[in-house]
Scaffold this motif. Sequence first.
Motif, PDB file in Angstrom:
ATOM      1  N   THR A 255       0.843  -1.199   0.000  1.00  0.00           N
ATOM      2  CA  THR A 255       0.000   0.000   0.000  1.00  0.00           C
ATOM      3  C   THR A 255       0.874   1.243   0.000  1.00  0.00           C
ATOM      4  OG1 THR A 255      -1.754  -1.150   1.211  1.00  0.00           O
ATOM      5  CG2 THR A 255      -1.828   1.252   1.197  1.00  0.00           C
ATOM      6  N   ASP A 256       0.596   2.126  -0.949  1.00  0.00           N
ATOM      7  CA  ASP A 256       1.284   3.416  -1.012  1.00  0.00           C
ATOM      8  C   ASP A 256       0.577   4.374  -0.050  1.00  0.00           C
ATOM      9  OD1 ASP A 256       2.479   5.800  -1.566  1.00  0.00           O
ATOM     10  OD2 ASP A 256       1.835   5.905  -3.662  1.00  0.00           O
ATOM     11  N   THR A 257       1.246   4.687   1.057  1.00  0.00           N
ATOM     12  CA  THR A 257       0.645   5.569   2.078  1.00  0.00           C
ATOM     13  C   THR A 257       1.212   6.988   2.019  1.00  0.00           C
ATOM     14  OG1 THR A 257       2.305   4.891   3.711  1.00  0.00           O
ATOM     15  CG2 THR A 257       0.240   3.632   3.643  1.00  0.00           C
ATOM     16  N   SER A 258       1.924   7.315   0.932  1.00  0.00           N
ATOM     17  CA  SER A 258       2.515   8.658   0.835  1.00  0.00           C
ATOM     18  C   SER A 258       1.452   9.740   0.684  1.00  0.00           C
ATOM     19  CB  SER A 258       3.492   8.735  -0.327  1.00  0.00           C
ATOM     20  OG  SER A 258       2.814   8.522  -1.565  1.00  0.00           O
ATOM     21  N   LYS A 259       0.275   9.346   0.216  1.00  0.00           N
ATOM     22  CA  LYS A 259      -0.861  10.257   0.132  1.00  0.00           C
ATOM     23  C   LYS A 259      -2.083   9.578   0.723  1.00  0.00           C
ATOM     24  CE  LYS A 259       0.639  12.833  -3.966  1.00  0.00           C
ATOM     25  NZ  LYS A 259       0.286  13.220  -5.354  1.00  0.00           N
ATOM     26  N   LEU A 260      -2.828  10.352   1.533  1.00  0.00           N
ATOM     27  CA  LEU A 260      -4.094   9.872   2.084  1.00  0.00           C
ATOM     28  C   LEU A 260      -5.180  10.867   1.702  1.00  0.00           C
ATOM     29  CD1 LEU A 260      -2.945   8.782   5.669  1.00  0.00           C
ATOM     30  CD2 LEU A 260      -3.394   7.293   3.707  1.00  0.00           C
ATOM     31  N   LEU A 261      -6.410  10.457   1.896  1.00  0.00           N
ATOM     32  CA  LEU A 261      -7.552  11.332   1.627  1.00  0.00           C
ATOM     33  C   LEU A 261      -8.255  11.668   2.929  1.00  0.00           C
ATOM     34  CD1 LEU A 261      -9.111   9.594  -1.507  1.00  0.00           C
ATOM     35  CD2 LEU A 261      -7.620  11.596  -1.457  1.00  0.00           C
ATOM     36  N   ALA A 262      -8.532  12.952   3.126  1.00  0.00           N
ATOM     37  CA  ALA A 262      -9.384  13.379   4.237  1.00  0.00           C
ATOM     38  C   ALA A 262     -10.817  13.380   3.722  1.00  0.00           C
ATOM     39  CB  ALA A 262      -8.983  14.755   4.734  1.00  0.00           C
ATOM     40  N   ASP A 263     -11.606  12.422   4.160  1.00  0.00           N
ATOM     41  CA  ASP A 263     -13.021  12.331   3.779  1.00  0.00           C
ATOM     42  C   ASP A 263     -13.846  13.066   4.834  1.00  0.00           C
ATOM     43  OD1 ASP A 263     -12.225  10.756   1.704  1.00  0.00           O
ATOM     44  OD2 ASP A 263     -12.942   8.876   2.540  1.00  0.00           O
ATOM     45  N   VAL A 264     -14.418  14.212   4.460  1.00  0.00           N
ATOM     46  CA  VAL A 264     -15.176  15.010   5.424  1.00  0.00           C
ATOM     47  C   VAL A 264     -16.645  15.048   5.031  1.00  0.00           C
ATOM     48  CG1 VAL A 264     -13.200  16.403   6.106  1.00  0.00           C
ATOM     49  CG2 VAL A 264     -14.601  17.150   4.191  1.00  0.00           C
ATOM     50  N   ASN A 265     -17.498  15.059   6.043  1.00  0.00           N
ATOM     51  CA  ASN A 265     -18.943  14.994   5.839  1.00  0.00           C
ATOM     52  C   ASN A 265     -19.562  16.390   5.879  1.00  0.00           C
ATOM     53  OD1 ASN A 265     -18.924  12.103   5.838  1.00  0.00           O
ATOM     54  ND2 ASN A 265     -18.722  12.180   8.071  1.00  0.00           N
ATOM     55  N   VAL A 266     -20.359  16.693   4.868  1.00  0.00           N
ATOM     56  CA  VAL A 266     -21.071  17.972   4.802  1.00  0.00           C
ATOM     57  C   VAL A 266     -22.565  17.662   4.786  1.00  0.00           C
ATOM     58  CG1 VAL A 266     -21.440  20.104   3.524  1.00  0.00           C
ATOM     59  CG2 VAL A 266     -19.167  19.048   3.550  1.00  0.00           C
ATOM     60  N   TYR A 267     -23.287  18.206   5.743  1.00  0.00           N
ATOM     61  CA  TYR A 267     -24.701  17.866   5.906  1.00  0.00           C
ATOM     62  C   TYR A 267     -25.586  18.787   5.060  1.00  0.00           C
ATOM     63  CZ  TYR A 267     -23.054  14.677   9.416  1.00  0.00           C
ATOM     64  OH  TYR A 267     -22.392  13.638  10.024  1.00  0.00           O
ATOM     65  N   LEU A 276     -16.119  22.422  -5.193  1.00  0.00           N
ATOM     66  CA  LEU A 276     -14.841  21.746  -5.409  1.00  0.00           C
ATOM     67  C   LEU A 276     -13.760  22.798  -5.659  1.00  0.00           C
ATOM     68  CD1 LEU A 276     -15.808  18.663  -7.598  1.00  0.00           C
ATOM     69  CD2 LEU A 276     -15.363  18.750  -5.137  1.00  0.00           C
ATOM     70  N   GLY A 277     -12.584  22.541  -5.136  1.00  0.00           N
ATOM     71  CA  GLY A 277     -11.496  23.497  -5.229  1.00  0.00           C
ATOM     72  C   GLY A 277     -11.412  24.437  -4.043  1.00  0.00           C
ATOM     73  N   ALA A 278     -12.408  24.364  -3.148  1.00  0.00           N
ATOM     74  CA  ALA A 278     -12.394  25.237  -1.972  1.00  0.00           C
ATOM     75  C   ALA A 278     -11.207  24.887  -1.078  1.00  0.00           C
ATOM     76  CB  ALA A 278     -13.696  25.090  -1.188  1.00  0.00           C
ATOM     77  N   SER A 298     -15.897  14.750  -4.763  1.00  0.00           N
ATOM     78  CA  SER A 298     -16.956  14.371  -3.835  1.00  0.00           C
ATOM     79  C   SER A 298     -17.526  13.028  -4.274  1.00  0.00           C
ATOM     80  CB  SER A 298     -18.062  15.430  -3.798  1.00  0.00           C
ATOM     81  OG  SER A 298     -18.680  15.544  -5.074  1.00  0.00           O
ATOM     82  N   LEU A 299     -18.009  12.250  -3.326  1.00  0.00           N
ATOM     83  CA  LEU A 299     -18.590  10.939  -3.616  1.00  0.00           C
ATOM     84  C   LEU A 299     -20.051  11.106  -4.028  1.00  0.00           C
ATOM     85  CD1 LEU A 299     -17.057   8.766  -0.742  1.00  0.00           C
ATOM     86  CD2 LEU A 299     -16.103   9.368  -2.977  1.00  0.00           C
ATOM     87  N   TYR A 300     -20.479  10.268  -4.938  1.00  0.00           N
ATOM     88  CA  TYR A 300     -21.845  10.395  -5.454  1.00  0.00           C
ATOM     89  C   TYR A 300     -22.876   9.907  -4.457  1.00  0.00           C
ATOM     90  CZ  TYR A 300     -21.903   5.357  -6.325  1.00  0.00           C
ATOM     91  OH  TYR A 300     -21.873   3.994  -6.173  1.00  0.00           O
ATOM     92  N   GLN A 301     -22.487   9.011  -3.539  1.00  0.00           N
ATOM     93  CA  GLN A 301     -23.443   8.416  -2.612  1.00  0.00           C
ATOM     94  C   GLN A 301     -23.377   9.099  -1.257  1.00  0.00           C
ATOM     95  OE1 GLN A 301     -23.091   4.180  -2.273  1.00  0.00           O
ATOM     96  NE2 GLN A 301     -24.799   3.963  -0.856  1.00  0.00           N
ATOM     97  N   LEU A 302     -24.558   9.408  -0.693  1.00  0.00           N
ATOM     98  CA  LEU A 302     -24.613  10.028   0.625  1.00  0.00           C
ATOM     99  C   LEU A 302     -24.400   8.985   1.715  1.00  0.00           C
ATOM    100  CD1 LEU A 302     -27.720  12.388   0.198  1.00  0.00           C
ATOM    101  CD2 LEU A 302     -25.302  12.933  -0.174  1.00  0.00           C
ATOM    102  N   THR A 303     -24.003   9.453   2.888  1.00  0.00           N
ATOM    103  CA  THR A 303     -23.885   8.559   4.035  1.00  0.00           C
ATOM    104  C   THR A 303     -25.275   8.254   4.596  1.00  0.00           C
ATOM    105  OG1 THR A 303     -23.754  10.312   5.697  1.00  0.00           O
ATOM    106  CG2 THR A 303     -21.700   9.675   4.587  1.00  0.00           C
ATOM    107  N   ALA A 304     -25.309   7.373   5.586  1.00  0.00           N
ATOM    108  CA  ALA A 304     -26.586   7.028   6.225  1.00  0.00           C
ATOM    109  C   ALA A 304     -27.209   8.237   6.907  1.00  0.00           C
ATOM    110  CB  ALA A 304     -26.368   5.908   7.237  1.00  0.00           C
ATOM    111  N   GLN A 305     -26.384   9.234   7.251  1.00  0.00           N
ATOM    112  CA  GLN A 305     -26.891  10.469   7.892  1.00  0.00           C
ATOM    113  C   GLN A 305     -27.164  11.567   6.864  1.00  0.00           C
ATOM    114  OE1 GLN A 305     -23.930   8.922   9.008  1.00  0.00           O
ATOM    115  NE2 GLN A 305     -25.205   7.720  10.435  1.00  0.00           N
ATOM    116  N   GLN A 306     -27.201  11.199   5.561  1.00  0.00           N
ATOM    117  CA  GLN A 306     -27.483  12.127   4.463  1.00  0.00           C
ATOM    118  C   GLN A 306     -26.381  13.171   4.259  1.00  0.00           C
ATOM    119  OE1 GLN A 306     -30.435  11.830   2.300  1.00  0.00           O
ATOM    120  NE2 GLN A 306     -29.983   9.865   3.279  1.00  0.00           N
ATOM    121  N   ALA A 307     -25.193  12.855   4.732  1.00  0.00           N
ATOM    122  CA  ALA A 307     -24.062  13.763   4.515  1.00  0.00           C
ATOM    123  C   ALA A 307     -23.409  13.452   3.171  1.00  0.00           C
ATOM    124  CB  ALA A 307     -23.044  13.625   5.631  1.00  0.00           C
TER     125      ALA A 307
END
Length: 412
Positions: A255-267, A276-278, A298-307
């Motif tokens: 696994t290449d761990t030199s880059k990770l993604l911060a996945d943040v939830n927006v309600y 995007l680009g903010a 951004s991911l196309y699918q919302l979370t269970a909390q609609q985020a």
Amino acid sequence: MKLKSIAAVIALSQLGFGFSIYSQSANAESQPVEIQAEVEKGPNNGRMLRDGDFAIELAIFETGVPPEFRVYATKSGQPINAQEFEVNVKLTRLGDGVDDINFFVENDYQRGNMEIYEPHSFLVTLTAYYQGKSYQWSYDNFEGRIQIPNALAQSMGIETEVVASQEMEERLKVYGALSLPANATRNVAARFAGEVKSLNATMGDKVKKGQVLMTIEANESLQTYQITSPISGVITQQNVGVGEQSGDRVLLSITDTSKLLADVNVYPMDQAKITLGAKVDIHIASSETPIKTVLTESLYQLTAQQAKVYRAVIDNSQGLFSLGQFVTGQVLVNTYTVEKAVKAEGLQSFRDFTVVYGKFGDQYEVRMLELGRKAGPWVEVLGGIPLGTEYVTTNSYIIKADIEKSGASHDH
């Protein structure tokens, strides 16, 4: 009157705002006259100013109108027609110049021609003219004011800034966790089935692209060949050992761990603010400083909390962060410039107002603020303090505590 120290302020304030009063007529030199601890009030709840049998009652009226002065005059206790005398009041304010108030006749009193804006803290000088004589009184009417020597203020950690224009950054706070980018993991298998003769990297080892991972002896040809790493990364899965048959299974995962993604939830209530680009500051517990990055997808699918999940790339080349680690983000959603702003940490409550403490030499006094938008550490100021005024930021509560101990009140 000059305040000598905090202790002096406290002692003097116990006498009320009228520490001393001066009276003079056209035919006599001004002589200081000590007044009683309790200020004499007139029938209109105003301050009584007397010189012989001539008296002025100076009252602040604020029922249904902004605060203003109203003046009543008496001679030997009898009302004087408001047409028969003239009055002028000058209010000398700390750091803010002098308010010159003239009066006009209204009903049985004279009414001041300007609003008495907050704070009601000033040196009052009233001049009256009646039957060819002039009368003058001066007295202190201080509130929300304290004196602290500069050396003492510095030792207390009191810090100041000046009211100035400020670029405001409106940010949205979001939460999430670290994940892997797509194709961050590669699975390693044998091209030709055989026996693993050597294994040069095991679970948890860091490897570089092209590094030899293992040697295998092919079952059919009995020839040995090497398997090298397709990427740089960390061995995150090991399914084989020396002497085992490779078969057609996954032997190692890298696994290449030199880059990770911060996945943040927006309600839902905030999703319209995000583009995007903010720019976004990512805060991770293992990092002392925020990581500055941008929202890339951004991911196309919302979370269970609609985020809705937005992603930002995090540099992990130093290996400081881990998959699944919780993060907090501050997404920049708007920027604008305001004419005046103060630090939110300097705000305090005073009576029914939100204030800062203006600094004038070694004296401090409340400035009642009309506030606008808040963004980050700053609050927009719509009124109540001029540009360039020095005010207390850090440890402003010390000023508040000293003013409250001094007993300064609101004298009408």
